[in-house]
Scaffold this motif. Structure first.
Motif, PDB file in Angstrom:
ATOM      1  N   ALA A  70     -33.220 -56.514 -14.642  1.00  0.00           N
ATOM      2  CA  ALA A  70     -32.924 -54.944 -14.600  1.00  0.00           C
ATOM      3  C   ALA A  70     -31.725 -54.707 -13.746  1.00  0.00           C
ATOM      4  CB  ALA A  70     -34.005 -54.096 -13.853  1.00  0.00           C
ATOM      5  N   PHE A  71     -31.687 -55.371 -12.450  1.00  0.00           N
ATOM      6  CA  PHE A  71     -30.626 -55.250 -11.498  1.00  0.00           C
ATOM      7  C   PHE A  71     -29.410 -55.981 -12.330  1.00  0.00           C
ATOM      8  CE2 PHE A  71     -27.648 -56.015  -7.865  1.00  0.00           C
ATOM      9  CZ  PHE A  71     -27.711 -54.760  -7.322  1.00  0.00           C
ATOM     10  N   THR A  72     -29.338 -57.034 -13.039  1.00  0.00           N
ATOM     11  CA  THR A  72     -28.103 -57.683 -13.624  1.00  0.00           C
ATOM     12  C   THR A  72     -27.859 -56.389 -14.814  1.00  0.00           C
ATOM     13  OG1 THR A  72     -28.943 -59.824 -13.343  1.00  0.00           O
ATOM     14  CG2 THR A  72     -27.324 -59.596 -15.189  1.00  0.00           C
ATOM     15  N   ARG A  73     -28.384 -55.890 -15.465  1.00  0.00           N
ATOM     16  CA  ARG A  73     -28.125 -54.901 -16.473  1.00  0.00           C
ATOM     17  C   ARG A  73     -27.382 -53.890 -15.868  1.00  0.00           C
ATOM     18  NH1 ARG A  73     -32.488 -54.969 -21.544  1.00  0.00           N
ATOM     19  NH2 ARG A  73     -32.134 -57.263 -21.869  1.00  0.00           N
ATOM     20  N   ILE A  74     -27.745 -53.456 -14.732  1.00  0.00           N
ATOM     21  CA  ILE A  74     -27.129 -51.951 -14.050  1.00  0.00           C
ATOM     22  C   ILE A  74     -25.777 -52.354 -13.200  1.00  0.00           C
ATOM     23  CG2 ILE A  74     -29.421 -50.919 -13.936  1.00  0.00           C
ATOM     24  CD1 ILE A  74     -28.897 -51.232 -10.812  1.00  0.00           C
ATOM     25  N   MET A  75     -25.411 -53.412 -13.092  1.00  0.00           N
ATOM     26  CA  MET A  75     -24.353 -54.014 -12.238  1.00  0.00           C
ATOM     27  C   MET A  75     -23.075 -53.265 -12.672  1.00  0.00           C
ATOM     28  SD  MET A  75     -25.060 -55.706  -9.669  1.00  0.00           S
ATOM     29  CE  MET A  75     -23.500 -55.763  -9.034  1.00  0.00           C
ATOM     30  N   PRO A  76     -22.777 -53.148 -14.209  1.00  0.00           N
ATOM     31  CA  PRO A  76     -21.576 -52.496 -14.485  1.00  0.00           C
ATOM     32  C   PRO A  76     -21.559 -50.844 -14.043  1.00  0.00           C
ATOM     33  CG  PRO A  76     -22.414 -53.891 -16.311  1.00  0.00           C
ATOM     34  CD  PRO A  76     -23.375 -53.756 -15.192  1.00  0.00           C
ATOM     35  N   LEU A  77     -22.682 -50.365 -14.412  1.00  0.00           N
ATOM     36  CA  LEU A  77     -23.109 -49.001 -13.964  1.00  0.00           C
ATOM     37  C   LEU A  77     -22.869 -48.642 -12.629  1.00  0.00           C
ATOM     38  CD1 LEU A  77     -23.519 -46.013 -14.642  1.00  0.00           C
ATOM     39  CD2 LEU A  77     -26.126 -46.480 -14.693  1.00  0.00           C
ATOM     40  N   LEU A  78     -23.312 -49.384 -11.804  1.00  0.00           N
ATOM     41  CA  LEU A  78     -23.363 -49.445 -10.206  1.00  0.00           C
ATOM     42  C   LEU A  78     -21.832 -49.845  -9.660  1.00  0.00           C
ATOM     43  CD1 LEU A  78     -24.803 -49.251  -7.722  1.00  0.00           C
ATOM     44  CD2 LEU A  78     -25.264 -51.681  -7.682  1.00  0.00           C
ATOM     45  N   ALA A  79     -21.054 -50.576 -10.455  1.00  0.00           N
ATOM     46  CA  ALA A  79     -19.847 -50.873 -10.109  1.00  0.00           C
ATOM     47  C   ALA A  79     -19.077 -49.565 -10.521  1.00  0.00           C
ATOM     48  CB  ALA A  79     -19.293 -51.867 -10.814  1.00  0.00           C
ATOM     49  N   GLU A  80     -19.104 -48.951 -11.532  1.00  0.00           N
ATOM     50  CA  GLU A  80     -18.420 -47.728 -11.974  1.00  0.00           C
ATOM     51  C   GLU A  80     -18.696 -46.727 -11.038  1.00  0.00           C
ATOM     52  OE1 GLU A  80     -15.880 -45.571 -13.689  1.00  0.00           O
ATOM     53  OE2 GLU A  80     -15.933 -47.712 -14.119  1.00  0.00           O
ATOM     54  N   GLN A  81     -19.863 -46.525 -10.798  1.00  0.00           N
ATOM     55  CA  GLN A  81     -20.335 -45.326  -9.842  1.00  0.00           C
ATOM     56  C   GLN A  81     -19.621 -45.494  -8.578  1.00  0.00           C
ATOM     57  OE1 GLN A  81     -24.851 -45.609 -10.280  1.00  0.00           O
ATOM     58  NE2 GLN A  81     -24.574 -43.425 -10.471  1.00  0.00           N
ATOM     59  N   GLY A 164     -40.820 -60.355  -9.886  1.00  0.00           N
ATOM     60  CA  GLY A 164     -40.213 -59.323 -10.633  1.00  0.00           C
ATOM     61  C   GLY A 164     -40.377 -58.078  -9.701  1.00  0.00           C
ATOM     62  N   LYS A 165     -40.939 -58.264  -8.421  1.00  0.00           N
ATOM     63  CA  LYS A 165     -41.046 -57.106  -7.767  1.00  0.00           C
ATOM     64  C   LYS A 165     -39.773 -56.581  -6.528  1.00  0.00           C
ATOM     65  CE  LYS A 165     -45.871 -57.687  -8.017  1.00  0.00           C
ATOM     66  NZ  LYS A 165     -47.064 -57.972  -7.401  1.00  0.00           N
ATOM     67  N   MET A 166     -38.520 -57.427  -6.844  1.00  0.00           N
ATOM     68  CA  MET A 166     -37.503 -57.011  -6.156  1.00  0.00           C
ATOM     69  C   MET A 166     -36.991 -55.551  -6.123  1.00  0.00           C
ATOM     70  SD  MET A 166     -36.144 -58.880  -4.085  1.00  0.00           S
ATOM     71  CE  MET A 166     -34.606 -59.056  -2.885  1.00  0.00           C
ATOM     72  N   PRO A 167     -36.926 -54.764  -5.155  1.00  0.00           N
ATOM     73  CA  PRO A 167     -36.425 -53.568  -5.316  1.00  0.00           C
ATOM     74  C   PRO A 167     -35.024 -53.482  -5.581  1.00  0.00           C
ATOM     75  CG  PRO A 167     -36.722 -54.274  -3.079  1.00  0.00           C
ATOM     76  CD  PRO A 167     -37.043 -55.152  -3.585  1.00  0.00           C
ATOM     77  N   PHE A 168     -34.327 -52.441  -5.460  1.00  0.00           N
ATOM     78  CA  PHE A 168     -32.905 -52.056  -5.887  1.00  0.00           C
ATOM     79  C   PHE A 168     -31.917 -52.788  -4.618  1.00  0.00           C
ATOM     80  CE2 PHE A 168     -28.929 -49.364  -6.117  1.00  0.00           C
ATOM     81  CZ  PHE A 168     -28.933 -49.413  -7.458  1.00  0.00           C
ATOM     82  N   TRP A 169     -31.935 -53.982  -4.578  1.00  0.00           N
ATOM     83  CA  TRP A 169     -30.936 -54.599  -4.043  1.00  0.00           C
ATOM     84  C   TRP A 169     -30.783 -56.020  -4.506  1.00  0.00           C
ATOM     85  CZ3 TRP A 169     -34.864 -53.197  -0.193  1.00  0.00           C
ATOM     86  CH2 TRP A 169     -35.526 -54.441   0.064  1.00  0.00           C
ATOM     87  N   PRO A 170     -29.535 -56.579  -4.315  1.00  0.00           N
ATOM     88  CA  PRO A 170     -29.384 -57.911  -4.517  1.00  0.00           C
ATOM     89  C   PRO A 170     -30.326 -58.927  -3.783  1.00  0.00           C
ATOM     90  CG  PRO A 170     -27.247 -57.209  -3.700  1.00  0.00           C
ATOM     91  CD  PRO A 170     -28.280 -56.122  -3.738  1.00  0.00           C
ATOM     92  N   GLN A 171     -30.612 -60.198  -4.306  1.00  0.00           N
ATOM     93  CA  GLN A 171     -31.297 -61.080  -3.627  1.00  0.00           C
ATOM     94  C   GLN A 171     -30.246 -61.707  -2.806  1.00  0.00           C
ATOM     95  OE1 GLN A 171     -33.135 -64.360  -5.546  1.00  0.00           O
ATOM     96  NE2 GLN A 171     -34.257 -64.879  -3.829  1.00  0.00           N
ATOM     97  N   HIS A 172     -30.616 -61.935  -1.344  1.00  0.00           N
ATOM     98  CA  HIS A 172     -29.730 -62.792  -0.354  1.00  0.00           C
ATOM     99  C   HIS A 172     -28.703 -61.747  -0.080  1.00  0.00           C
ATOM    100  CE1 HIS A 172     -32.261 -66.169  -0.030  1.00  0.00           C
ATOM    101  NE2 HIS A 172     -31.973 -66.380  -1.580  1.00  0.00           N
ATOM    102  N   ASP A 173     -28.670 -60.629  -0.105  1.00  0.00           N
ATOM    103  CA  ASP A 173     -27.592 -59.732   0.428  1.00  0.00           C
ATOM    104  C   ASP A 173     -27.412 -59.940   1.989  1.00  0.00           C
ATOM    105  OD1 ASP A 173     -25.893 -57.557   0.430  1.00  0.00           O
ATOM    106  OD2 ASP A 173     -27.131 -55.884   0.349  1.00  0.00           O
ATOM    107  N   ASP A 174     -26.182 -59.705   2.547  1.00  0.00           N
ATOM    108  CA  ASP A 174     -26.066 -59.763   3.806  1.00  0.00           C
ATOM    109  C   ASP A 174     -27.311 -59.252   4.738  1.00  0.00           C
ATOM    110  OD1 ASP A 174     -25.178 -56.854   4.764  1.00  0.00           O
ATOM    111  OD2 ASP A 174     -24.305 -57.129   2.750  1.00  0.00           O
TER     112      ASP A 174
END
Length: 188
Positions: A70-81, A164-174
């Motif tokens: 899901a996070f991979t799929r929303i990346m273009p939308l997130l980048a645009e926002q 599959g329970k990772m919330p709305f943030w990338p793994q290994h974010d700073d």
């Protein structure tokens, strides 16, 4: 940069005795400890700019996709926002080229009677979202060390991502933080 260009979130704290002044641009967090209480200061405009992407993420995970997919799929939308809402009136503000261009847009404040201050990236501040009750106030009161928070975050990420329970943030974010103030032994 994956989300639309290089930029820097900034948190600045200036102390004078037991008084501090702070300024925040972007997705940083400042936690102000005074006695037995803690005040968490963030720039809420960053999260507000991600509403459509967050809603799509929730829709996709509710439909059965893992959080990673899901996070991979929303990346273009997130980048645009983020492009649309970055450094515009009503949006959120970060340093891109010249800090003087955005300094007046910082979330600013003053606090008196301060004993300790934590400055962190959004990745570190996510300890508040973990199951099990860990939180930034425990860092301010020295119940958790900075290193133990990072260990807890990374351990939870390792277990949540495959499930599959990772919330709305990338793994290994700073996950970076600085604790400034009275020195005491850390537990955690």
């Amino acid at each position: 940069h994956l989300l639309g260009g290089h930029s820097a979130a900034v948190a600045i704290v200036r102390g004078d005795g037991d008084c501090i002044r702070y300024a925040i641009l972007g997705d940083c967090t400042v936690v102000i400890g005074s006695g037995n209480s803690a005040k968490v200061v963030t720039d809420a405009r960053v999260g507000a700019s991600e509403g459509e992407a967050r809603a799509e993420f929730e829709r996709l995970t509710a439909a059965g996709l893992t959080s990673s997919v899901a996070f991979t799929r929303i990346m273009p939308l997130l980048a645009e926002q983020r492009k649309v809402w970055r450094n515009v009136p009503g949006g959120y503000w970060v340093v891109i080229d010249d800090a003087s261009e955005v300094a007046d847009e910082a979330v600013c404040g003053r606090a008196d009677g301060v004993g300790v201050v934590l400055i962190s990236t959004d990745g570190f501040a996510r300890v508040d979202a973990l199951p099990g009750g860990s939180n930034l106030e425990q860092v301010i009161t020295h119940q958790l060390s900075l290193a133990s928070v990072v260990r807890r975050l990374r351990s939870w990420e390792r277990s949540a991502r495959p499930a599959g329970k990772m919330p709305f943030w990338p793994q290994h974010d700073d996950a970076t933080a600085a604790l400034i103030g009275h020195e005491r032994a850390h537990r955690g």
